[in-house]
Design a protein around this motif. Structure first.
Motif, PDB file in Angstrom:
ATOM      1  N   ARG A   4      52.753  94.334 127.406  1.00 12.12           N
ATOM      2  CA  ARG A   4      52.945  95.526 126.590  1.00 12.12           C
ATOM      3  C   ARG A   4      51.802  96.506 126.847  1.00 12.12           C
ATOM      4  N   HIS A   5      52.146  97.785 126.884  1.00 12.82           N
ATOM      5  CA  HIS A   5      51.126  98.818 127.036  1.00 12.82           C
ATOM      6  C   HIS A   5      50.475  99.080 125.681  1.00 12.82           C
ATOM      7  N   THR A   6      49.160  99.155 125.667  1.00  9.82           N
ATOM      8  CA  THR A   6      48.452  99.484 124.432  1.00  9.82           C
ATOM      9  C   THR A   6      47.993 100.924 124.449  1.00  9.82           C
ATOM     10  N   ALA A   7      47.141 101.275 125.392  1.00  7.38           N
ATOM     11  CA  ALA A   7      46.589 102.626 125.464  1.00  7.38           C
ATOM     12  C   ALA A   7      46.335 102.988 126.912  1.00  7.38           C
ATOM     13  N   ILE A   8      46.563 104.275 127.242  1.00 10.64           N
ATOM     14  CA  ILE A   8      46.442 104.747 128.615  1.00 10.64           C
ATOM     15  C   ILE A   8      45.635 106.041 128.616  1.00 10.64           C
ATOM     16  N   PRO A   9      44.568 106.140 129.428  1.00  9.64           N
ATOM     17  CA  PRO A   9      43.813 107.399 129.507  1.00  9.64           C
ATOM     18  C   PRO A   9      44.711 108.542 129.969  1.00  9.64           C
TER      19      PRO A   9
END
Length: 370
Positions: A4-9
Protein backbone atom coordinates in the motif's frame (compact mmCIF):
# COMPACT_ATOMS: atom_id res chain seq x y z
CA UNK A 1 -0.58 -3.97 3.59
CA UNK A 2 3.10 -3.77 2.58
CA UNK A 3 2.19 -2.93 -1.03
CA UNK A 4 0.00 0.00 0.00
CA UNK A 5 1.16 3.52 -0.76
CA UNK A 6 1.46 5.75 2.30
CA UNK A 7 3.05 9.02 1.20
CA UNK A 8 4.82 10.22 -1.94
CA UNK A 9 6.98 13.37 -2.33
CA UNK A 10 5.57 15.88 -4.81
CA UNK A 11 8.61 15.61 -7.05
CA UNK A 12 8.16 11.83 -7.31
CA UNK A 13 4.44 11.72 -8.08
CA UNK A 14 4.00 9.79 -11.33
CA UNK A 15 0.79 9.97 -13.41
CA UNK A 16 -0.25 6.53 -12.14
CA UNK A 17 -0.21 7.93 -8.59
CA UNK A 18 -2.65 10.74 -9.37
CA UNK A 19 -5.85 8.76 -8.57
CA UNK A 20 -4.35 8.06 -5.13
CA UNK A 21 -3.53 11.63 -4.18
CA UNK A 22 -6.52 13.76 -5.25
CA UNK A 23 -6.61 16.76 -7.52
CA UNK A 24 -4.73 19.18 -5.29
CA UNK A 25 -1.75 16.91 -4.60
CA UNK A 26 -1.60 15.73 -8.22
CA UNK A 27 -1.43 19.35 -9.34
CA UNK A 28 1.33 20.14 -6.84
CA UNK A 29 3.29 17.15 -8.13
CA UNK A 30 2.82 18.15 -11.76
CA UNK A 31 3.87 21.74 -11.09
CA UNK A 32 6.87 20.69 -9.02
CA UNK A 33 8.14 18.39 -11.77
CA UNK A 34 7.53 21.10 -14.39
CA UNK A 35 10.00 23.36 -12.60
CA UNK A 36 7.43 25.81 -11.24
CA UNK A 37 8.29 27.41 -7.88
CA UNK A 38 6.32 25.13 -5.54
CA UNK A 39 7.29 24.67 -1.86
CA UNK A 40 8.33 21.04 -1.22
CA UNK A 41 6.12 18.47 0.45
CA UNK A 42 4.44 15.11 0.09
CA UNK A 43 1.01 13.59 -0.52
CA UNK A 44 -0.58 11.20 1.98
CA UNK A 45 -2.52 8.82 -0.26
CA UNK A 46 -6.10 7.59 -0.21
CA UNK A 47 -4.73 4.15 0.75
CA UNK A 48 -4.10 5.56 4.23
CA UNK A 49 -7.65 6.94 4.39
CA UNK A 50 -9.12 3.63 3.18
CA UNK A 51 -7.07 1.51 5.60
CA UNK A 52 -7.90 3.73 8.57
CA UNK A 53 -11.56 3.70 7.57
CA UNK A 54 -11.57 -0.10 7.39
CA UNK A 55 -9.66 -0.49 10.66
CA UNK A 56 -12.16 1.71 12.49
CA UNK A 57 -15.04 -0.75 12.02
CA UNK A 58 -17.38 2.26 12.04
CA UNK A 59 -18.42 2.37 8.40
CA UNK A 60 -21.69 0.41 8.80
CA UNK A 61 -22.83 2.99 11.36
CA UNK A 62 -21.68 5.89 9.17
CA UNK A 63 -23.54 4.49 6.14
CA UNK A 64 -26.61 4.04 8.29
CA UNK A 65 -26.48 7.71 9.26
CA UNK A 66 -26.12 8.78 5.62
CA UNK A 67 -29.13 6.63 4.70
CA UNK A 68 -31.23 8.79 6.99
CA UNK A 69 -30.09 11.93 5.19
CA UNK A 70 -30.25 10.57 1.63
CA UNK A 71 -33.52 8.72 2.08
CA UNK A 72 -36.70 9.45 3.96
CA UNK A 73 -35.23 9.60 7.44
CA UNK A 74 -35.68 12.60 9.68
CA UNK A 75 -32.05 13.12 10.72
CA UNK A 76 -30.75 16.58 9.85
CA UNK A 77 -27.59 17.06 7.82
CA UNK A 78 -26.05 19.06 10.68
CA UNK A 79 -26.65 16.28 13.21
CA UNK A 80 -25.30 13.55 10.95
CA UNK A 81 -22.27 15.65 10.01
CA UNK A 82 -21.35 16.24 13.64
CA UNK A 83 -21.64 12.55 14.55
CA UNK A 84 -19.64 11.34 11.56
CA UNK A 85 -16.83 13.87 12.08
CA UNK A 86 -16.47 12.77 15.68
CA UNK A 87 -16.11 9.15 14.53
CA UNK A 88 -13.52 10.02 11.88
CA UNK A 89 -11.40 12.00 14.34
CA UNK A 90 -11.11 8.79 16.35
CA UNK A 91 -10.06 6.48 13.50
CA UNK A 92 -6.90 4.51 14.43
CA UNK A 93 -4.04 4.96 12.00
CA UNK A 94 -2.39 1.64 11.05
CA UNK A 95 1.13 1.56 12.49
CA UNK A 96 2.81 0.98 9.14
CA UNK A 97 1.26 4.17 7.78
CA UNK A 98 1.94 6.22 10.90
CA UNK A 99 5.63 5.30 10.95
CA UNK A 100 6.03 6.10 7.26
CA UNK A 101 4.33 9.50 7.61
CA UNK A 102 6.55 10.35 10.57
CA UNK A 103 9.60 9.40 8.48
CA UNK A 104 8.42 11.46 5.50
CA UNK A 105 7.88 14.50 7.73
CA UNK A 106 11.35 14.02 9.28
CA UNK A 107 12.85 13.85 5.77
CA UNK A 108 11.08 17.10 4.83
CA UNK A 109 12.43 18.76 7.99
CA UNK A 110 15.93 17.61 7.06
CA UNK A 111 15.53 18.82 3.48
CA UNK A 112 14.53 22.30 4.68
CA UNK A 113 17.06 22.22 7.57
CA UNK A 114 14.40 23.12 10.15
CA UNK A 115 13.38 21.03 13.15
CA UNK A 116 9.61 20.60 13.51
CA UNK A 117 9.20 22.36 10.16
CA UNK A 118 5.96 24.40 9.92
CA UNK A 119 3.76 22.88 7.20
CA UNK A 120 0.37 23.40 5.64
CA UNK A 121 -1.86 20.32 5.83
CA UNK A 122 -4.37 20.53 2.98
CA UNK A 123 -7.29 18.30 2.05
CA UNK A 124 -7.05 16.72 -1.41
CA UNK A 125 -10.27 14.83 -2.06
CA UNK A 126 -10.54 12.56 -5.09
CA UNK A 127 -13.44 14.58 -6.56
CA UNK A 128 -11.88 18.02 -6.11
CA UNK A 129 -11.64 20.16 -9.23
CA UNK A 130 -13.38 17.56 -11.41
CA UNK A 131 -14.61 18.82 -14.78
CA UNK A 132 -18.29 18.85 -13.77
CA UNK A 133 -17.92 20.32 -10.30
CA UNK A 134 -15.47 22.22 -8.14
CA UNK A 135 -15.14 21.24 -4.51
CA UNK A 136 -12.62 24.03 -3.89
CA UNK A 137 -13.15 25.39 -0.40
CA UNK A 138 -15.42 22.53 0.68
CA UNK A 139 -12.69 20.76 2.68
CA UNK A 140 -10.28 21.98 5.31
CA UNK A 141 -6.74 23.34 5.26
CA UNK A 142 -4.59 23.82 8.37
CA UNK A 143 -1.71 26.28 8.40
CA UNK A 144 1.50 26.47 10.40
CA UNK A 145 1.33 22.93 11.75
CA UNK A 146 4.51 21.96 13.62
CA UNK A 147 5.68 18.50 14.67
CA UNK A 148 4.80 14.98 13.57
CA UNK A 149 2.06 14.51 16.20
CA UNK A 150 0.29 17.68 15.05
CA UNK A 151 0.64 16.66 11.39
CA UNK A 152 -1.03 13.30 12.08
CA UNK A 153 -3.83 15.02 14.00
CA UNK A 154 -4.50 17.45 11.14
CA UNK A 155 -4.49 14.62 8.59
CA UNK A 156 -7.44 13.12 10.49
CA UNK A 157 -9.03 16.57 10.66
CA UNK A 158 -8.79 16.83 6.86
CA UNK A 159 -10.48 13.44 6.56
CA UNK A 160 -13.23 14.62 8.90
CA UNK A 161 -13.82 17.69 6.72
CA UNK A 162 -15.29 15.34 4.11
CA UNK A 163 -18.25 15.21 6.46
CA UNK A 164 -18.99 18.83 7.29
CA UNK A 165 -22.59 19.90 6.83
CA UNK A 166 -21.53 22.01 3.84
CA UNK A 167 -19.58 19.20 2.14
CA UNK A 168 -22.36 16.65 2.67
CA UNK A 169 -24.99 19.04 1.32
CA UNK A 170 -22.82 19.83 -1.71
CA UNK A 171 -22.40 16.16 -2.57
CA UNK A 172 -26.14 15.62 -2.19
CA UNK A 173 -26.82 18.52 -4.58
CA UNK A 174 -24.26 17.24 -7.10
CA UNK A 175 -25.34 13.58 -6.86
CA UNK A 176 -22.02 12.23 -5.55
CA UNK A 177 -22.05 9.00 -3.54
CA UNK A 178 -20.62 9.67 -0.05
CA UNK A 179 -19.15 6.16 0.07
CA UNK A 180 -17.15 6.69 -3.14
CA UNK A 181 -15.35 9.88 -2.07
CA UNK A 182 -11.85 9.36 -0.68
CA UNK A 183 -9.47 11.85 0.87
CA UNK A 184 -5.76 12.29 0.31
CA UNK A 185 -3.83 15.01 2.13
CA UNK A 186 -1.05 17.34 0.98
CA UNK A 187 1.65 18.19 3.55
CA UNK A 188 3.65 21.18 2.28
CA UNK A 189 6.34 23.46 3.67
CA UNK A 190 4.77 26.69 4.87
CA UNK A 191 5.65 29.99 3.31
CA UNK A 192 5.81 33.17 5.37
CA UNK A 193 3.71 35.38 3.11
CA UNK A 194 3.96 39.14 3.10
CA UNK A 195 1.13 39.11 0.56
CA UNK A 196 -0.95 36.31 -0.91
CA UNK A 197 -4.04 35.69 -2.98
CA UNK A 198 -5.43 34.16 -6.14
CA UNK A 199 -5.11 34.72 -9.87
CA UNK A 200 -7.27 33.73 -12.82
CA UNK A 201 -5.90 33.43 -16.34
CA UNK A 202 -9.04 35.10 -17.62
CA UNK A 203 -11.24 37.95 -16.42
CA UNK A 204 -13.81 36.24 -14.15
CA UNK A 205 -16.27 39.09 -14.68
CA UNK A 206 -16.72 38.34 -18.40
CA UNK A 207 -14.55 35.33 -19.35
CA UNK A 208 -12.16 37.40 -21.49
CA UNK A 209 -8.98 35.31 -21.85
CA UNK A 210 -6.77 38.22 -22.95
CA UNK A 211 -6.13 39.20 -19.34
CA UNK A 212 -4.92 37.77 -16.03
CA UNK A 213 -6.92 38.87 -13.01
CA UNK A 214 -5.13 39.00 -9.64
CA UNK A 215 -6.66 39.39 -6.17
CA UNK A 216 -4.16 40.23 -3.42
CA UNK A 217 -4.12 41.11 0.28
CA UNK A 218 -1.61 41.30 3.11
CA UNK A 219 -0.71 38.08 4.89
CA UNK A 220 -2.06 34.61 4.23
CA UNK A 221 -4.33 34.01 1.24
CA UNK A 222 -7.04 32.33 3.33
CA UNK A 223 -8.52 35.79 3.97
CA UNK A 224 -8.97 36.28 0.22
CA UNK A 225 -10.19 32.74 -0.50
CA UNK A 226 -12.73 32.81 2.33
CA UNK A 227 -14.03 36.28 1.45
CA UNK A 228 -13.06 37.67 4.86
CA UNK A 229 -10.80 40.31 3.29
CA UNK A 230 -11.68 42.60 0.38
CA UNK A 231 -8.58 42.26 -1.81
CA UNK A 232 -6.78 44.59 -4.15
CA UNK A 233 -7.50 43.68 -7.77
CA UNK A 234 -5.26 43.96 -10.83
CA UNK A 235 -5.79 43.04 -14.48
CA UNK A 236 -2.72 42.29 -16.60
CA UNK A 237 -2.74 42.05 -20.40
CA UNK A 238 -1.28 38.71 -21.56
CA UNK A 239 0.20 40.09 -24.77
CA UNK A 240 1.56 43.52 -23.79
CA UNK A 241 2.17 42.66 -20.10
CA UNK A 242 0.67 45.98 -19.08
CA UNK A 243 -1.34 46.48 -15.89
CA UNK A 244 -4.65 47.68 -17.28
CA UNK A 245 -6.71 47.83 -14.08
CA UNK A 246 -5.89 48.64 -10.47
CA UNK A 247 -8.43 48.59 -7.67
CA UNK A 248 -6.92 49.24 -4.23
CA UNK A 249 -9.34 48.21 -1.50
CA UNK A 250 -9.31 49.23 2.18
CA UNK A 251 -7.68 46.28 3.95
CA UNK A 252 -8.44 46.81 7.63
CA UNK A 253 -7.25 43.39 8.79
CA UNK A 254 -5.19 40.43 7.62
CA UNK A 255 -4.56 36.78 8.46
CA UNK A 256 -1.09 36.81 10.01
CA UNK A 257 1.17 34.74 12.28
CA UNK A 258 0.53 35.31 15.98
CA UNK A 259 3.07 34.48 18.67
CA UNK A 260 0.83 34.06 21.72
CA UNK A 261 3.22 32.15 23.97
CA UNK A 262 0.85 29.21 24.38
CA UNK A 263 2.87 26.86 22.18
CA UNK A 264 6.21 26.57 20.44
CA UNK A 265 4.53 27.00 17.05
CA UNK A 266 2.77 30.27 16.18
CA UNK A 267 -0.77 30.24 14.87
CA UNK A 268 -2.52 32.12 12.08
CA UNK A 269 -5.04 34.65 13.30
CA UNK A 270 -7.09 37.65 12.17
CA UNK A 271 -5.18 40.81 13.04
CA UNK A 272 -6.05 44.52 12.58
CA UNK A 273 -3.67 46.33 10.23
CA UNK A 274 -1.91 49.64 10.96
CA UNK A 275 -3.25 52.66 9.11
CA UNK A 276 -0.26 52.91 6.79
CA UNK A 277 -1.16 49.51 5.24
CA UNK A 278 -4.93 49.93 4.88
CA UNK A 279 -5.13 51.91 1.65
CA UNK A 280 -1.84 51.10 -0.07
CA UNK A 281 -1.28 48.40 -2.73
CA UNK A 282 -0.34 45.01 -1.34
CA UNK A 283 1.85 44.29 -4.39
CA UNK A 284 4.51 46.20 -6.32
CA UNK A 285 4.26 46.38 -10.10
CA UNK A 286 7.17 43.94 -10.38
CA UNK A 287 5.35 41.44 -8.16
CA UNK A 288 2.10 41.85 -10.11
CA UNK A 289 3.86 40.99 -13.35
CA UNK A 290 5.76 38.08 -11.75
CA UNK A 291 2.46 36.58 -10.55
CA UNK A 292 0.87 37.12 -13.96
CA UNK A 293 3.74 35.38 -15.75
CA UNK A 294 3.62 32.50 -13.27
CA UNK A 295 -0.11 32.11 -13.86
CA UNK A 296 0.39 32.25 -17.61
CA UNK A 297 3.10 29.57 -17.40
CA UNK A 298 0.71 27.32 -15.46
CA UNK A 299 -2.01 27.91 -18.07
CA UNK A 300 0.35 27.01 -20.90
CA UNK A 301 1.52 23.89 -19.08
CA UNK A 302 -2.00 22.63 -18.47
CA UNK A 303 -3.45 23.89 -21.76
CA UNK A 304 -6.55 25.46 -20.20
CA UNK A 305 -7.52 28.50 -18.05
CA UNK A 306 -6.27 28.21 -14.49
CA UNK A 307 -7.28 29.41 -11.05
CA UNK A 308 -4.09 29.63 -8.97
CA UNK A 309 -3.16 30.43 -5.38
CA UNK A 310 0.15 32.22 -4.89
CA UNK A 311 2.17 33.96 -2.18
CA UNK A 312 5.07 36.39 -1.88
CA UNK A 313 7.34 34.55 0.55
CA UNK A 314 9.24 36.84 2.94
CA UNK A 315 11.79 34.08 3.52
CA UNK A 316 12.98 34.23 -0.12
CA UNK A 317 15.02 36.95 -1.86
CA UNK A 318 13.31 39.56 -4.02
CA UNK A 319 12.90 38.37 -7.58
CA UNK A 320 12.51 34.75 -6.45
CA UNK A 321 9.92 35.24 -3.75
CA UNK A 322 6.69 34.58 -5.69
CA UNK A 323 5.68 30.95 -5.17
CA UNK A 324 2.81 28.85 -6.49
CA UNK A 325 0.70 27.11 -3.84
CA UNK A 326 -2.02 25.58 -5.97
CA UNK A 327 -3.38 25.48 -9.52
CA UNK A 328 -6.66 24.07 -10.71
CA UNK A 329 -8.75 24.38 -13.89
CA UNK A 330 -11.08 27.38 -13.96
CA UNK A 331 -14.59 25.92 -13.79
CA UNK A 332 -17.05 28.72 -14.59
CA UNK A 333 -16.12 30.21 -17.96
CA UNK A 334 -14.43 27.05 -19.19
CA UNK A 335 -17.92 25.57 -19.58
CA UNK A 336 -18.98 28.35 -21.93
CA UNK A 337 -17.84 29.58 -25.29
CA UNK A 338 -15.56 32.48 -24.41
CA UNK A 339 -16.55 35.78 -25.97
CA UNK A 340 -13.04 36.38 -27.30
CA UNK A 341 -13.06 33.04 -29.09
CA UNK A 342 -16.41 33.79 -30.70
CA UNK A 343 -15.37 37.09 -32.26
CA UNK A 344 -14.72 37.00 -35.96
CA UNK A 345 -13.04 40.35 -36.62
CA UNK A 346 -9.41 40.29 -37.69
CA UNK A 347 -7.95 42.07 -34.65
CA UNK A 348 -9.72 39.76 -32.21
CA UNK A 349 -8.53 36.73 -34.15
CA UNK A 350 -4.94 37.93 -34.01
CA UNK A 351 -5.16 38.56 -30.27
CA UNK A 352 -6.74 35.15 -29.72
CA UNK A 353 -3.92 33.48 -31.63
CA UNK A 354 -1.29 35.36 -29.62
CA UNK A 355 -2.96 34.53 -26.30
CA UNK A 356 -3.92 30.96 -27.15
CA UNK A 357 -1.49 29.53 -29.72
CA UNK A 358 -2.90 26.85 -31.99
CA UNK A 359 -0.44 24.21 -30.84
CA UNK A 360 -1.37 24.85 -27.19
CA UNK A 361 -5.09 24.51 -27.91
CA UNK A 362 -4.61 21.32 -29.88
CA UNK A 363 -2.06 19.92 -27.47
CA UNK A 364 0.35 19.01 -30.27
CA UNK A 365 3.40 19.98 -28.24
CA UNK A 366 3.94 21.43 -24.78
CA UNK A 367 3.95 25.21 -24.44
CA UNK A 368 7.10 26.83 -23.12
CA UNK A 369 7.10 29.32 -20.21
CA UNK A 370 6.66 32.94 -21.20
Amino acid sequence: MTDRHTAIPFDQLAPEHHPLVGGKSASLGTMSQAGLPVPPGFAVTTDVFADAKHASGLMPRIHELFDYVDGTGSASVASVAEQVREMVHGWPLPEVHESRIRRMYADLCAQCEVDDLPVAVRSSATVEDSPDASFAGEHDTYLWVCGADAVLDKIRACWASLYTERAIAYRLDMGYDHAKVDMAVAVQKMVRPRTAGVAFTLDPSNGDRSGICIDAAWGFGEGVVSGDVTPDNFLVDKVMWSINRRTISPKTHAHLLIEDGTSECPRVGRVPLPEHQVDVPSLTDEEILAIARLARTAEKHYGCPQDIEWAVDDDLPAGRDVVLLQARPETVWSKRRHAIGAKSDLVSSIVDTLVNPLYARRGNRPAQPA
